[in-house]
Design an enzyme around this catalytic site. Structure first.
Site, PDB file in Angstrom:
ATOM      1  CG  HIS A  66      -0.233   0.413   2.475  1.00  0.00           C
ATOM      2  ND1 HIS A  66       0.655  -0.414   3.100  1.00  0.00           N
ATOM      3  CD2 HIS A  66      -0.250   1.548   3.209  1.00  0.00           C
ATOM      4  CE1 HIS A  66       1.135   0.182   4.176  1.00  0.00           C
ATOM      5  NE2 HIS A  66       0.608   1.380   4.265  1.00  0.00           N
TER       6      HIS A  66
HETATM    7  N1  UDP Z   1      -3.765  -4.858   8.940  1.00  0.00           N
HETATM    8  C1  UDP Z   1      -4.996  -5.432   9.147  1.00  0.00           C
HETATM    9  N2  UDP Z   1      -5.673  -5.938   8.074  1.00  0.00           N
HETATM   10  C2  UDP Z   1      -5.170  -5.930   6.812  1.00  0.00           C
HETATM   11  C3  UDP Z   1      -3.875  -5.369   6.614  1.00  0.00           C
HETATM   12  C4  UDP Z   1      -3.195  -4.830   7.707  1.00  0.00           C
HETATM   13  O1  UDP Z   1      -5.485  -5.473  10.276  1.00  0.00           O
HETATM   14  O2  UDP Z   1      -5.836  -6.403   5.886  1.00  0.00           O
HETATM   15  C5  UDP Z   1      -3.053  -4.289  10.094  1.00  0.00           C
HETATM   16  C6  UDP Z   1      -1.694  -4.898  10.342  1.00  0.00           C
HETATM   17  O3  UDP Z   1      -1.821  -6.079  11.095  1.00  0.00           O
HETATM   18  C7  UDP Z   1      -0.986  -3.788  11.090  1.00  0.00           C
HETATM   19  C8  UDP Z   1      -1.573  -2.547  10.489  1.00  0.00           C
HETATM   20  O4  UDP Z   1      -2.771  -2.931   9.847  1.00  0.00           O
HETATM   21  O5  UDP Z   1      -1.317  -3.802  12.462  1.00  0.00           O
HETATM   22  C9  UDP Z   1      -0.588  -2.001   9.494  1.00  0.00           C
HETATM   23  O6  UDP Z   1      -1.186  -0.978   8.797  1.00  0.00           O
HETATM   24  P1  UDP Z   1      -0.688  -0.498   7.374  1.00  0.00           P
HETATM   25  O7  UDP Z   1       0.089  -1.572   6.715  1.00  0.00           O
HETATM   26  O8  UDP Z   1      -1.901   0.029   6.688  1.00  0.00           O
HETATM   27  O9  UDP Z   1       0.215   0.772   7.725  1.00  0.00           O
HETATM   28  P2  UDP Z   1       1.754   0.968   8.110  1.00  0.00           P
HETATM   29  O10 UDP Z   1       2.055   0.072   9.260  1.00  0.00           O
HETATM   30  O11 UDP Z   1       2.559   0.684   6.892  1.00  0.00           O
HETATM   31  O12 UDP Z   1       1.840   2.408   8.490  1.00  0.00           O
END
Ligand code: UDP
Length: 364
Positions: free
Chosen positions: A207
Protein backbone atom coordinates in the site's frame (compact mmCIF):
# COMPACT_ATOMS: atom_id res chain seq x y z
CA UNK A 1 -11.36 15.54 35.46
CA UNK A 2 -8.23 16.01 33.32
CA UNK A 3 -8.54 14.95 29.69
CA UNK A 4 -5.99 13.33 27.43
CA UNK A 5 -6.82 13.14 23.72
CA UNK A 6 -5.42 10.62 21.25
CA UNK A 7 -5.62 11.62 17.60
CA UNK A 8 -6.13 8.72 15.19
CA UNK A 9 -7.26 8.36 11.60
CA UNK A 10 -5.49 5.48 9.86
CA UNK A 11 -5.52 1.71 10.37
CA UNK A 12 -2.16 1.32 12.16
CA UNK A 13 -3.10 4.16 14.52
CA UNK A 14 -6.19 2.31 15.71
CA UNK A 15 -3.95 -0.59 16.72
CA UNK A 16 -1.41 1.64 18.47
CA UNK A 17 -4.04 3.76 20.23
CA UNK A 18 -5.89 0.63 21.35
CA UNK A 19 -2.90 -0.43 23.43
CA UNK A 20 -2.68 3.04 24.99
CA UNK A 21 -6.45 3.26 25.53
CA UNK A 22 -6.42 0.00 27.49
CA UNK A 23 -3.61 1.31 29.69
CA UNK A 24 -5.54 4.56 30.34
CA UNK A 25 -8.65 2.57 31.20
CA UNK A 26 -6.82 1.41 34.34
CA UNK A 27 -6.42 5.04 35.52
CA UNK A 28 -9.24 6.58 37.53
CA UNK A 29 -7.92 10.16 37.50
CA UNK A 30 -7.83 10.88 33.80
CA UNK A 31 -10.30 10.67 30.94
CA UNK A 32 -8.81 9.43 27.69
CA UNK A 33 -10.70 10.24 24.48
CA UNK A 34 -10.14 9.58 20.82
CA UNK A 35 -10.52 11.98 17.93
CA UNK A 36 -10.89 10.14 14.61
CA UNK A 37 -10.00 12.35 11.66
CA UNK A 38 -11.65 10.04 9.12
CA UNK A 39 -8.46 9.54 7.08
CA UNK A 40 -9.46 5.85 6.80
CA UNK A 41 -13.20 5.43 6.78
CA UNK A 42 -14.24 2.11 5.16
CA UNK A 43 -15.88 -0.44 7.42
CA UNK A 44 -12.93 -2.83 7.01
CA UNK A 45 -10.23 -0.13 7.30
CA UNK A 46 -11.72 1.60 10.35
CA UNK A 47 -14.90 0.42 12.11
CA UNK A 48 -13.83 -3.20 12.46
CA UNK A 49 -10.86 -2.09 14.57
CA UNK A 50 -13.07 -0.32 17.10
CA UNK A 51 -15.26 -3.36 17.65
CA UNK A 52 -12.45 -5.94 17.55
CA UNK A 53 -9.97 -4.05 19.68
CA UNK A 54 -12.61 -3.17 22.27
CA UNK A 55 -11.80 0.51 22.34
CA UNK A 56 -14.37 3.21 23.06
CA UNK A 57 -15.99 4.93 20.10
CA UNK A 58 -14.24 8.19 19.18
CA UNK A 59 -15.49 11.21 21.10
CA UNK A 60 -15.16 13.25 17.90
CA UNK A 61 -15.33 12.04 14.34
CA UNK A 62 -14.17 14.21 11.46
CA UNK A 63 -14.50 13.24 7.81
CA UNK A 64 -11.28 14.41 6.27
CA UNK A 65 -10.04 11.94 3.65
CA UNK A 66 -9.20 11.44 0.00
CA UNK A 67 -7.61 14.87 -0.43
CA UNK A 68 -4.14 16.06 -1.41
CA UNK A 69 -1.64 16.16 1.45
CA UNK A 70 -1.91 19.91 1.98
CA UNK A 71 -5.69 20.01 1.86
CA UNK A 72 -6.02 16.98 4.14
CA UNK A 73 -3.55 18.21 6.74
CA UNK A 74 -4.96 21.74 6.63
CA UNK A 75 -8.57 20.71 7.16
CA UNK A 76 -7.62 18.33 9.95
CA UNK A 77 -5.54 21.03 11.62
CA UNK A 78 -8.39 23.52 11.57
CA UNK A 79 -11.00 21.09 12.87
CA UNK A 80 -8.79 19.56 15.56
CA UNK A 81 -7.88 23.06 16.75
CA UNK A 82 -11.58 23.82 17.14
CA UNK A 83 -12.03 20.76 19.35
CA UNK A 84 -8.99 21.64 21.48
CA UNK A 85 -10.18 25.22 21.95
CA UNK A 86 -13.49 23.93 23.30
CA UNK A 87 -12.08 21.13 25.45
CA UNK A 88 -8.54 22.12 26.36
CA UNK A 89 -6.93 18.68 26.80
CA UNK A 90 -4.10 18.41 29.33
CA UNK A 91 -2.01 16.34 26.88
CA UNK A 92 -2.42 15.25 23.25
CA UNK A 93 -1.05 11.94 21.96
CA UNK A 94 -0.25 11.36 18.29
CA UNK A 95 0.87 8.10 16.69
CA UNK A 96 3.21 7.16 13.86
CA UNK A 97 3.58 9.18 10.71
CA UNK A 98 0.39 10.05 8.85
CA UNK A 99 -1.18 13.41 8.02
CA UNK A 100 -3.38 12.82 11.08
CA UNK A 101 -0.21 12.66 13.23
CA UNK A 102 1.12 15.92 11.84
CA UNK A 103 -2.18 17.79 12.07
CA UNK A 104 -2.78 16.67 15.67
CA UNK A 105 0.72 17.64 16.75
CA UNK A 106 0.61 21.07 15.09
CA UNK A 107 -2.84 21.89 16.42
CA UNK A 108 -1.73 21.05 19.98
CA UNK A 109 1.69 22.69 20.00
CA UNK A 110 0.30 26.00 18.69
CA UNK A 111 -2.10 26.04 21.63
CA UNK A 112 0.73 25.21 24.05
CA UNK A 113 -0.75 21.82 24.85
CA UNK A 114 1.96 19.19 25.56
CA UNK A 115 2.30 16.69 22.70
CA UNK A 116 3.36 13.06 23.12
CA UNK A 117 4.54 11.25 19.97
CA UNK A 118 4.22 7.47 20.05
CA UNK A 119 6.61 5.70 17.66
CA UNK A 120 9.04 8.58 17.71
CA UNK A 121 12.49 8.56 16.10
CA UNK A 122 11.70 6.35 13.10
CA UNK A 123 13.44 7.39 9.90
CA UNK A 124 13.69 5.93 6.41
CA UNK A 125 16.16 8.69 5.35
CA UNK A 126 13.98 9.09 2.26
CA UNK A 127 12.42 12.55 2.25
CA UNK A 128 10.34 11.75 -0.83
CA UNK A 129 8.09 9.72 1.49
CA UNK A 130 5.26 11.82 2.91
CA UNK A 131 5.54 9.80 6.14
CA UNK A 132 9.18 10.87 6.61
CA UNK A 133 8.26 14.57 6.62
CA UNK A 134 5.41 13.90 9.04
CA UNK A 135 7.77 12.05 11.41
CA UNK A 136 10.48 14.68 11.38
CA UNK A 137 8.15 17.63 11.97
CA UNK A 138 6.14 15.79 14.62
CA UNK A 139 9.24 14.77 16.57
CA UNK A 140 10.59 18.30 16.53
CA UNK A 141 7.42 19.87 17.95
CA UNK A 142 6.65 17.17 20.53
CA UNK A 143 7.32 17.30 24.27
CA UNK A 144 7.42 13.57 24.95
CA UNK A 145 9.19 11.35 22.42
CA UNK A 146 8.18 7.73 22.95
CA UNK A 147 10.75 5.73 20.99
CA UNK A 148 10.03 2.05 20.30
CA UNK A 149 13.67 0.92 20.31
CA UNK A 150 17.34 1.92 20.69
CA UNK A 151 17.76 2.74 16.98
CA UNK A 152 15.06 5.40 17.29
CA UNK A 153 16.64 6.80 20.46
CA UNK A 154 20.00 7.18 18.70
CA UNK A 155 18.31 8.95 15.79
CA UNK A 156 16.56 11.45 18.07
CA UNK A 157 19.83 12.18 19.86
CA UNK A 158 21.62 12.61 16.52
CA UNK A 159 19.02 15.23 15.56
CA UNK A 160 19.81 17.15 18.72
CA UNK A 161 16.52 16.48 20.51
CA UNK A 162 16.87 16.95 24.27
CA UNK A 163 17.63 13.85 26.29
CA UNK A 164 14.89 14.56 28.85
CA UNK A 165 12.20 14.33 26.15
CA UNK A 166 13.33 10.92 24.88
CA UNK A 167 11.91 7.75 26.44
CA UNK A 168 12.60 4.27 25.11
CA UNK A 169 9.38 2.57 26.20
CA UNK A 170 9.26 -0.23 23.63
CA UNK A 171 6.74 -0.72 20.87
CA UNK A 172 2.99 -0.40 21.46
CA UNK A 173 2.40 -2.75 18.51
CA UNK A 174 4.18 -5.46 20.48
CA UNK A 175 1.71 -4.82 23.31
CA UNK A 176 -1.16 -5.12 20.83
CA UNK A 177 0.17 -8.34 19.29
CA UNK A 178 0.54 -9.95 22.70
CA UNK A 179 -2.89 -8.79 23.82
CA UNK A 180 -4.87 -9.73 20.72
CA UNK A 181 -2.64 -12.43 19.23
CA UNK A 182 -2.64 -14.50 22.40
CA UNK A 183 -6.38 -14.16 22.95
CA UNK A 184 -8.15 -17.48 22.68
CA UNK A 185 -9.69 -17.62 19.23
CA UNK A 186 -13.39 -18.03 19.45
CA UNK A 187 -15.40 -18.65 16.32
CA UNK A 188 -14.03 -20.03 13.11
CA UNK A 189 -10.44 -19.23 12.28
CA UNK A 190 -9.75 -17.35 9.09
CA UNK A 191 -7.55 -20.23 7.95
CA UNK A 192 -10.53 -22.59 8.03
CA UNK A 193 -12.77 -20.04 6.35
CA UNK A 194 -10.27 -19.60 3.54
CA UNK A 195 -9.26 -23.27 3.40
CA UNK A 196 -5.60 -22.49 4.13
CA UNK A 197 -2.97 -24.81 5.57
CA UNK A 198 -0.52 -23.44 8.16
CA UNK A 199 2.74 -22.54 6.31
CA UNK A 200 0.93 -23.22 3.04
CA UNK A 201 0.91 -19.62 1.82
CA UNK A 202 2.76 -16.33 1.75
CA UNK A 203 0.88 -13.38 3.27
CA UNK A 204 1.38 -10.12 1.36
CA UNK A 205 0.34 -6.49 1.75
CA UNK A 206 1.09 -3.57 -0.59
CA UNK A 207 0.00 0.00 0.00
CA UNK A 208 2.99 2.40 0.22
CA UNK A 209 2.54 5.35 -2.14
CA UNK A 210 6.01 4.82 -3.65
CA UNK A 211 4.81 1.38 -4.85
CA UNK A 212 1.18 2.07 -5.66
CA UNK A 213 1.76 5.35 -7.52
CA UNK A 214 4.24 3.79 -9.94
CA UNK A 215 2.94 1.40 -12.60
CA UNK A 216 6.43 -0.01 -13.02
CA UNK A 217 6.92 -0.74 -9.32
CA UNK A 218 3.46 -2.22 -8.86
CA UNK A 219 3.94 -4.36 -11.98
CA UNK A 220 7.31 -5.56 -10.61
CA UNK A 221 5.69 -6.68 -7.36
CA UNK A 222 2.86 -8.54 -9.10
CA UNK A 223 5.34 -10.18 -11.47
CA UNK A 224 7.50 -11.24 -8.50
CA UNK A 225 4.42 -12.86 -6.95
CA UNK A 226 3.66 -14.64 -10.24
CA UNK A 227 7.21 -15.94 -10.57
CA UNK A 228 7.19 -17.25 -7.00
CA UNK A 229 4.60 -19.80 -8.18
CA UNK A 230 3.33 -20.19 -4.62
CA UNK A 231 0.00 -19.28 -3.06
CA UNK A 232 0.01 -15.58 -2.13
CA UNK A 233 -2.77 -14.27 0.13
CA UNK A 234 -3.18 -10.55 -0.50
CA UNK A 235 -5.64 -8.54 1.65
CA UNK A 236 -5.77 -5.57 -0.64
CA UNK A 237 -5.69 -1.95 0.49
CA UNK A 238 -8.33 0.12 -1.37
CA UNK A 239 -5.66 2.46 -2.79
CA UNK A 240 -3.74 -0.47 -4.31
CA UNK A 241 -6.92 -2.01 -5.70
CA UNK A 242 -7.76 1.27 -7.43
CA UNK A 243 -4.26 1.69 -8.82
CA UNK A 244 -4.08 -1.86 -10.17
CA UNK A 245 -7.31 -1.14 -12.07
CA UNK A 246 -6.17 2.32 -13.21
CA UNK A 247 -2.85 0.97 -14.56
CA UNK A 248 -4.66 -1.95 -16.26
CA UNK A 249 -2.50 -4.51 -14.40
CA UNK A 250 -3.75 -8.03 -13.84
CA UNK A 251 -3.55 -10.15 -10.71
CA UNK A 252 -1.56 -13.38 -11.24
CA UNK A 253 -3.45 -16.65 -10.83
CA UNK A 254 -1.49 -17.76 -7.77
CA UNK A 255 -2.50 -14.57 -5.92
CA UNK A 256 -5.70 -14.71 -3.90
CA UNK A 257 -7.02 -11.24 -3.27
CA UNK A 258 -9.05 -10.54 -0.13
CA UNK A 259 -10.75 -7.43 1.13
CA UNK A 260 -8.74 -5.91 4.03
CA UNK A 261 -9.20 -8.20 7.02
CA UNK A 262 -9.75 -7.32 10.69
CA UNK A 263 -6.78 -7.17 13.06
CA UNK A 264 -7.40 -10.51 14.76
CA UNK A 265 -7.73 -12.30 11.43
CA UNK A 266 -4.59 -10.52 10.24
CA UNK A 267 -2.62 -11.76 13.24
CA UNK A 268 -3.79 -15.33 12.57
CA UNK A 269 -2.81 -15.06 8.94
CA UNK A 270 0.60 -13.67 9.92
CA UNK A 271 1.26 -16.31 12.55
CA UNK A 272 0.53 -19.17 10.13
CA UNK A 273 2.16 -17.81 6.98
CA UNK A 274 5.32 -19.39 5.58
CA UNK A 275 6.64 -15.87 5.29
CA UNK A 276 5.37 -12.33 4.80
CA UNK A 277 5.98 -10.03 1.84
CA UNK A 278 5.07 -6.42 2.52
CA UNK A 279 5.79 -2.73 2.20
CA UNK A 280 3.97 -1.96 5.46
CA UNK A 281 5.83 -0.68 8.50
CA UNK A 282 3.56 -2.41 10.98
CA UNK A 283 3.47 -5.73 9.17
CA UNK A 284 7.30 -5.91 9.10
CA UNK A 285 7.28 -5.80 12.88
CA UNK A 286 4.31 -8.09 13.30
CA UNK A 287 6.10 -10.73 11.20
CA UNK A 288 8.89 -10.60 13.78
CA UNK A 289 6.46 -10.66 16.72
CA UNK A 290 4.92 -13.79 15.17
CA UNK A 291 8.38 -15.32 14.59
CA UNK A 292 7.90 -15.34 10.81
CA UNK A 293 10.49 -14.21 8.25
CA UNK A 294 9.67 -11.08 6.25
CA UNK A 295 10.50 -9.77 2.78
CA UNK A 296 10.17 -6.02 2.42
CA UNK A 297 9.38 -4.71 -1.03
CA UNK A 298 10.93 -1.30 -0.53
CA UNK A 299 14.34 0.26 -1.06
CA UNK A 300 14.81 1.17 2.59
CA UNK A 301 13.18 0.48 5.94
CA UNK A 302 12.80 2.27 9.25
CA UNK A 303 13.10 -1.03 11.13
CA UNK A 304 16.77 -1.63 10.37
CA UNK A 305 17.41 -3.92 13.34
CA UNK A 306 15.13 -6.50 11.73
CA UNK A 307 17.28 -6.49 8.60
CA UNK A 308 20.53 -6.61 10.59
CA UNK A 309 19.28 -9.59 12.60
CA UNK A 310 18.16 -11.52 9.51
CA UNK A 311 14.41 -11.40 10.24
CA UNK A 312 13.74 -9.06 7.35
CA UNK A 313 15.20 -8.90 3.85
CA UNK A 314 14.97 -5.71 1.82
CA UNK A 315 14.32 -6.72 -1.76
CA UNK A 316 12.98 -3.64 -3.57
CA UNK A 317 10.51 -4.37 -6.37
CA UNK A 318 12.57 -6.36 -8.86
CA UNK A 319 10.48 -9.41 -9.76
CA UNK A 320 13.41 -11.87 -9.79
CA UNK A 321 14.61 -10.61 -6.40
CA UNK A 322 11.12 -11.01 -4.92
CA UNK A 323 10.87 -14.53 -6.31
CA UNK A 324 14.28 -15.51 -4.90
CA UNK A 325 13.57 -13.95 -1.50
CA UNK A 326 10.25 -15.80 -1.18
CA UNK A 327 11.94 -19.07 -2.11
CA UNK A 328 14.76 -18.53 0.40
CA UNK A 329 12.82 -17.09 3.34
CA UNK A 330 13.81 -18.72 6.62
CA UNK A 331 13.61 -17.56 10.19
CA UNK A 332 16.85 -17.02 12.14
CA UNK A 333 17.23 -19.02 15.34
CA UNK A 334 17.77 -16.00 17.63
CA UNK A 335 14.82 -13.74 18.49
CA UNK A 336 16.28 -10.59 20.06
CA UNK A 337 14.17 -8.35 22.30
CA UNK A 338 14.34 -5.16 20.28
CA UNK A 339 10.94 -3.73 21.16
CA UNK A 340 10.62 -3.79 24.93
CA UNK A 341 8.71 -6.06 27.28
CA UNK A 342 5.18 -5.78 25.90
CA UNK A 343 4.13 -2.99 28.24
CA UNK A 344 5.06 0.08 26.22
CA UNK A 345 1.57 1.48 26.71
CA UNK A 346 1.80 1.19 30.52
CA UNK A 347 5.10 3.10 30.47
CA UNK A 348 3.65 5.76 28.17
CA UNK A 349 0.69 6.35 30.45
CA UNK A 350 2.94 6.47 33.54
CA UNK A 351 5.17 9.10 31.87
CA UNK A 352 2.21 11.20 30.79
CA UNK A 353 0.66 11.12 34.25
CA UNK A 354 4.05 12.08 35.67
CA UNK A 355 4.24 15.30 33.63
CA UNK A 356 4.59 17.96 36.34
CA UNK A 357 1.69 20.08 35.08
CA UNK A 358 -0.66 17.10 34.90
CA UNK A 359 0.50 15.40 38.10
CA UNK A 360 -0.01 18.64 40.03
CA UNK A 361 -3.51 19.14 38.66
CA UNK A 362 -4.53 15.53 39.33
CA UNK A 363 -3.30 15.68 42.92
CA UNK A 364 -4.66 19.13 43.79
N1 UDP B 1 -3.76 -4.86 8.94
C1 UDP B 1 -5.00 -5.43 9.15
N2 UDP B 1 -5.67 -5.94 8.07
C2 UDP B 1 -5.17 -5.93 6.81
C3 UDP B 1 -3.88 -5.37 6.61
C4 UDP B 1 -3.19 -4.83 7.71
O1 UDP B 1 -5.48 -5.47 10.28
O2 UDP B 1 -5.84 -6.40 5.89
C5 UDP B 1 -3.05 -4.29 10.09
C6 UDP B 1 -1.69 -4.90 10.34
O3 UDP B 1 -1.82 -6.08 11.10
C7 UDP B 1 -0.99 -3.79 11.09
C8 UDP B 1 -1.57 -2.55 10.49
O4 UDP B 1 -2.77 -2.93 9.85
O5 UDP B 1 -1.32 -3.80 12.46
C9 UDP B 1 -0.59 -2.00 9.49
O6 UDP B 1 -1.19 -0.98 8.80
P1 UDP B 1 -0.69 -0.50 7.37
O7 UDP B 1 0.09 -1.57 6.71
O8 UDP B 1 -1.90 0.03 6.69
O9 UDP B 1 0.21 0.77 7.72
P2 UDP B 1 1.75 0.97 8.11
O10 UDP B 1 2.06 0.07 9.26
O11 UDP B 1 2.56 0.68 6.89
O12 UDP B 1 1.84 2.41 8.49
Amino acid sequence: MEKVYSIVGARPQFVKAAAVAHAFARQADVEHHLIHTGQHFDENMSEVFFSELEIPAPRYRLSVSSLSHGAMTGRMLEQIEGIFLKNRPAVVIVYGDTNTTLAGALAAVKLHIPVAHVESGLRSKNRAMPEEINRIVTDHVSDLLFAPNETAVRQLRAEGLPEDKIHNVGDVMFDACLRYGNAVDTGQSILETLGLEPRGYVLATVHRAENTDSCERLAGILEGFRLSATLIILPLHPRTRDKIAAFGLSIPENVRVLEPVGFRAMLQLERNARCLATDSGGVQKEAFFMHRPCITMRDETEWTELVDSGWNVLVGVNAECIKAAIANATEPSAWPTFYGDGDASGKIVARILGLPALAQRINS
